[in-house]
Design a protein around this motif. Structure first.
Motif, PDB file in Angstrom:
ATOM      1  N   SER B  91       0.819  -1.209   0.000  1.00 25.22           N
ATOM      2  CA  SER B  91       0.000   0.000   0.000  1.00 25.22           C
ATOM      3  C   SER B  91       0.856   1.264   0.000  1.00 25.22           C
ATOM      4  O   SER B  91       2.004   1.268   0.473  1.00 25.22           O
ATOM      5  CB  SER B  91      -0.930   0.003   1.204  1.00 25.22           C
ATOM      6  N   TYR B  92       0.265   2.319  -0.532  1.00 24.47           N
ATOM      7  CA  TYR B  92       0.920   3.637  -0.556  1.00 24.47           C
ATOM      8  C   TYR B  92       1.173   4.105   0.869  1.00 24.47           C
ATOM      9  O   TYR B  92       2.218   4.673   1.178  1.00 24.47           O
ATOM     10  CB  TYR B  92       0.005   4.605  -1.318  1.00 24.47           C
ATOM     11  N   LYS B  93       0.212   3.802   1.740  1.00 28.82           N
ATOM     12  CA  LYS B  93       0.319   4.209   3.134  1.00 28.82           C
ATOM     13  C   LYS B  93       1.601   3.660   3.773  1.00 28.82           C
ATOM     14  O   LYS B  93       2.360   4.399   4.396  1.00 28.82           O
ATOM     15  CB  LYS B  93      -0.911   3.694   3.887  1.00 28.82           C
ATOM     16  N   THR B  94       1.827   2.369   3.577  1.00 27.20           N
ATOM     17  CA  THR B  94       3.032   1.748   4.130  1.00 27.20           C
ATOM     18  C   THR B  94       4.271   2.343   3.488  1.00 27.20           C
ATOM     19  O   THR B  94       5.267   2.622   4.140  1.00 27.20           O
ATOM     20  CB  THR B  94       3.016   0.220   3.851  1.00 27.20           C
ATOM     21  N   LYS B  95       4.199   2.551   2.182  1.00 27.77           N
ATOM     22  CA  LYS B  95       5.335   3.119   1.455  1.00 27.77           C
ATOM     23  C   LYS B  95       5.704   4.490   2.018  1.00 27.77           C
ATOM     24  O   LYS B  95       6.880   4.813   2.174  1.00 27.77           O
ATOM     25  CB  LYS B  95       4.988   3.211  -0.034  1.00 27.77           C
ATOM     26  N   LEU B  96       4.677   5.290   2.320  1.00 30.41           N
ATOM     27  CA  LEU B  96       4.920   6.621   2.885  1.00 30.41           C
ATOM     28  C   LEU B  96       5.644   6.518   4.228  1.00 30.41           C
ATOM     29  O   LEU B  96       6.657   7.197   4.450  1.00 30.41           O
ATOM     30  CB  LEU B  96       3.592   7.364   3.076  1.00 30.41           C
ATOM     31  N   THR B  97       5.119   5.646   5.099  1.00 31.11           N
ATOM     32  CA  THR B  97       5.725   5.492   6.423  1.00 31.11           C
ATOM     33  C   THR B  97       7.186   5.062   6.288  1.00 31.11           C
ATOM     34  O   THR B  97       8.076   5.630   6.933  1.00 31.11           O
ATOM     35  CB  THR B  97       4.959   4.419   7.232  1.00 31.11           C
ATOM     36  N   GLU B  98       7.418   4.085   5.414  1.00 29.96           N
ATOM     37  CA  GLU B  98       8.790   3.588   5.233  1.00 29.96           C
ATOM     38  C   GLU B  98       9.708   4.660   4.661  1.00 29.96           C
ATOM     39  O   GLU B  98      10.851   4.808   5.081  1.00 29.96           O
ATOM     40  CB  GLU B  98       8.786   2.381   4.284  1.00 29.96           C
ATOM     41  N   THR B  99       9.171   5.408   3.689  1.00 28.71           N
ATOM     42  CA  THR B  99      10.008   6.426   3.039  1.00 28.71           C
ATOM     43  C   THR B  99      10.360   7.555   4.008  1.00 28.71           C
ATOM     44  O   THR B  99      11.484   8.066   3.999  1.00 28.71           O
ATOM     45  CB  THR B  99       9.312   6.989   1.790  1.00 28.71           C
ATOM     46  N   ILE B 100       9.397   7.933   4.835  1.00 21.53           N
ATOM     47  CA  ILE B 100       9.660   8.983   5.826  1.00 21.53           C
ATOM     48  C   ILE B 100      10.790   8.541   6.762  1.00 21.53           C
ATOM     49  O   ILE B 100      11.718   9.291   7.052  1.00 21.53           O
ATOM     50  CB  ILE B 100       8.369   9.315   6.618  1.00 21.53           C
ATOM     51  N   LYS B 101      10.719   7.289   7.165  1.00 19.87           N
ATOM     52  CA  LYS B 101      11.720   6.729   8.070  1.00 19.87           C
ATOM     53  C   LYS B 101      13.102   6.690   7.394  1.00 19.87           C
ATOM     54  O   LYS B 101      14.101   7.106   7.958  1.00 19.87           O
ATOM     55  CB  LYS B 101      11.296   5.308   8.429  1.00 19.87           C
ATOM     56  N   LYS B 102      13.108   6.224   6.160  1.00 19.38           N
ATOM     57  CA  LYS B 102      14.363   6.031   5.439  1.00 19.38           C
ATOM     58  C   LYS B 102      15.022   7.359   5.039  1.00 19.38           C
ATOM     59  O   LYS B 102      16.223   7.527   5.135  1.00 19.38           O
ATOM     60  CB  LYS B 102      14.085   5.188   4.181  1.00 19.38           C
ATOM     61  N   SER B 103      14.182   8.300   4.582  1.00 19.18           N
ATOM     62  CA  SER B 103      14.740   9.544   4.039  1.00 19.18           C
ATOM     63  C   SER B 103      14.940  10.604   5.122  1.00 19.18           C
ATOM     64  O   SER B 103      15.713  11.543   4.939  1.00 19.18           O
ATOM     65  CB  SER B 103      13.806  10.105   2.968  1.00 19.18           C
ATOM     66  N   GLY B 104      14.223  10.470   6.209  1.00 14.50           N
ATOM     67  CA  GLY B 104      14.342  11.472   7.265  1.00 14.50           C
ATOM     68  C   GLY B 104      13.598  12.759   6.971  1.00 14.50           C
ATOM     69  O   GLY B 104      13.692  13.736   7.712  1.00 14.50           O
ATOM     70  N   VAL B 105      12.861  12.808   5.877  1.00 14.19           N
ATOM     71  CA  VAL B 105      12.022  13.986   5.599  1.00 14.19           C
ATOM     72  C   VAL B 105      10.573  13.534   5.397  1.00 14.19           C
ATOM     73  O   VAL B 105      10.315  12.377   5.075  1.00 14.19           O
ATOM     74  CB  VAL B 105      12.492  14.778   4.347  1.00 14.19           C
TER      75      VAL B 105
END
Lengths: 268, 279
Positions: B91-105
């Protein structure tokens, strides 16, 4: 599986679906097609001109697909090049000069991805249209009559009202391309069509379109006269509303309308 | 004609030689191994071949704004999964959470007010680390608010553009951000606002067909990929190989769509001078 998204994509691509010229023939009197962008050429994937709808002179701009292979080659399958967008802008500016409202009919699988298109600035041509249409000092009514794919559709799709035919679709990308990027295969187009939420009902919910135009029971392709009559009526009704606004108010409301589009969270 | 044709000269291995993290970095373009500190000093460009390494928003803020002058806006805006989008990877939702964590922004753009050689500007920079700097609702909203601020404060607007394409997970909502940002720019321009767009590698899709191409002045970093359709799509459509240098900064300059190509090290001075000349 219930998949309205893919169903609408197929209906919008129905070979007998009415195209821009079918509407013009039925609802625009004394239509004078005008050609050329005055820079490079005449793009036949976009038709532009002036004519009367009811008692009102309109600038009419629409993407045109072909019915035969020969005509499709001439129309580039309804995929405009930069000169198509520039021709459209030229006609819109003419409409502004003579204070005539603009009607745009959207039906494209996308702006053409080609070498020449890039050399002549496809991105710039579309961007410039969005920029100019946002503040054009006359009413603009846009109707999605078939396919509304991506920036190619939006390039003639900014205005005071965005109407959408019941069996048309509108999204940021075609289901096929979306499938190829996110699923790495062309075979998931049906799933992508569903996921993209691209039907008229979806877009009304997303607060992107203003109204859905009802089609004849068996679809627009079964009754050209009826759908043309409905479109004419909806366009004139909307124009009546828009004409009540001063030019300043019209533009202010248009910018405000776009400002509000989008969903996000704001944590405090 | 040969029956078999070698596609590429030479022999290539697919595995890249491992490089210890930190001290040294290899230039993607010329292969030169450079001391990391030297890259930092040259603003993430190769001193040998002038290749510009891909950089995030933070990088550009550090390179071009006066030290500590950046006041960030709307850091708390976050994307939501309005469509409930699920693709092959979830899901996009999970992708967002993961990306926020990984990218720090929180999203693919940073906006704020800052100073360039003591002159106040609104500064916007896209973050390629965050879902390839694709434009969704939050990117559109943050940029729109930044343009409003530039309009209100009557100060120049600088946008460092980058984008790999649309945020497909937001469907037509993503598309409409092109119209939204362009509408705001139209009003900014009518009120006499000065806007410099800076195109970096890569600037494609919806971003290129909206605010990237609407600068009063359009600058580009050298050898950036800039275009509406991606090269792969064009190649598939026309079934032919693309000419050398197609869709590069230099190609756009030649065809009249970019005003100047500017080395990253010269950019700050370039912006300062342009603001002085025109405002």
């Amino acid at each position: 599986m219930d998949n309205k998204g893919w169903e609408k994509v197929q209906l919008a691509r129905h070979p007998k679906r009415p195209y821009t010229l079918d509407y013009i023939e039925r609802i625009v009197k004394d239509f004078k097609e005008l050609h050329g962008d005055r820079f490079f050429g005449d793009d036949e994937a976009i038709i532009t001109g002036f004519g009367k709808i009811g008692n009102e002179t309109f600038a009419v701009i629409g993407q045109q697909k072909g019915r035969s292979t020969k005509e499709n080659i001439r129309r580039n399958f309804g995929m405009p090049n930069p000169e198509g967008y520039r021709k459209a802008l030229r006609i819109m500016k003419l409409a502004a000069k003579f204070k005539k409202p603009v009607l745009t009919l959207i039906d494209t699988p996308g702006a053409f991805p080609g070498i020449g298109a890039e050399e002549r600035g496809q991105a710039e041509a579309i961007a410039k249209n969005l920029f100019e249409m946002a503040v054009l000092p006359v009413p603009i009514i846009c109707v999605i009559i078939g396919e509304g794919a991506s920036g190619g559709a939006l390039g003639i799709g900014v205005g005071d009202r965005l109407l959408m035919l019941e069996n048309s679709w509108f999204s940021v990308i075609s289901p096929e391309s979306c499938s190829s990027i996110l699923w790495r295969t062309w075979d998931k187009k049906e799933i992508a069509a569903k996921a993209l939420k691209l039907t008229a009902e979806d877009l009304l919910e997303q607060k992107i379109i203003d109204e859905i135009v009802k089609e004849p029971t068996d679809g627009a392709h079964e009754n050209y006269d009826e759908i043309a009559r409905t479109v004419k009526e909806r366009v004139l009704d909307n124009l009546k509303e828009l004409k009540k606004l001063s030019t300043d108010k019209l533009i202010e409301k248009r910018i405000e309308k776009y400002s509000k589009i989008g969903f996000y969270e704001e944590q405090t | 004609m040969d029956w078999f044709k070698r596609k590429q000269e030479g022999i290539f291995t697919t595995t890249k030689s491992a490089m210890p993290d930190g001290l040294w970095q290899k230039c993607e373009n010329c292969g030169e191994v450079i001391f990391a500190k030297a890259i930092e000093n040259s603003l993430a460009t190769c001193e040998k071949c002038n290749f510009h390494f891909r950089t995030d928003a933070k990088g550009y803020i550090n390179f071009w704004l006066d030290e500590n002058s950046f006041e960030e806006f709307n850091q708390n805006l976050k994307s939501t999964d309005h469509l409930g989008f699920v693709d092959a990877k979830g899901s996009y939702k999970t992708k967002l959470t993961e990306t926020i964590k990984k990218s720090g922004v929180n999203e693919a753009v940073r906006t704020g007010k800052g100073k360039i050689s003591s002159r106040e500007v609104i500064f916007v920079a896209m973050d390629f680390n965050f879902m390839a700097a694709s434009m969704g609702s939050v990117v559109g909203e943050k940029i729109s608010r930044a343009i409003d601020e530039a309009t209100k404060l009557k100060i120049p607007l600088i946008v460092v553009c980058a984008s790999g394409g649309a945020r497909m997970h937001e469907g037509a909502l993503s598309l409409m951000q092109m119209a939204k940002t362009s509408a705001k720019l139209a009003r900014f321009s009518q009120k006499g606002g000065f806007y410099i767009a800076i195109l970096t590698n890569p600037t494609t899709g919806g971003v290129s067909a909206s605010f990237a191409m609407l600068g009063d002045i359009i600058l580009a970093e050298p050898k950036a990929l800039i275009g509406f359709a991606g090269p792969r799509v064009i190649k598939q459509t026309i079934g032919k190989d693309l000419p050398d240098g197609f869709q590069t900064s230099e190609f756009l300059l030649e065809h009249g769509f970019v005003d100047r190509i500017v080395h990253r090290k010269e950019m700050k001075n370039e912006i300062k001078t342009l603001i002085e000349l025109l405002t």
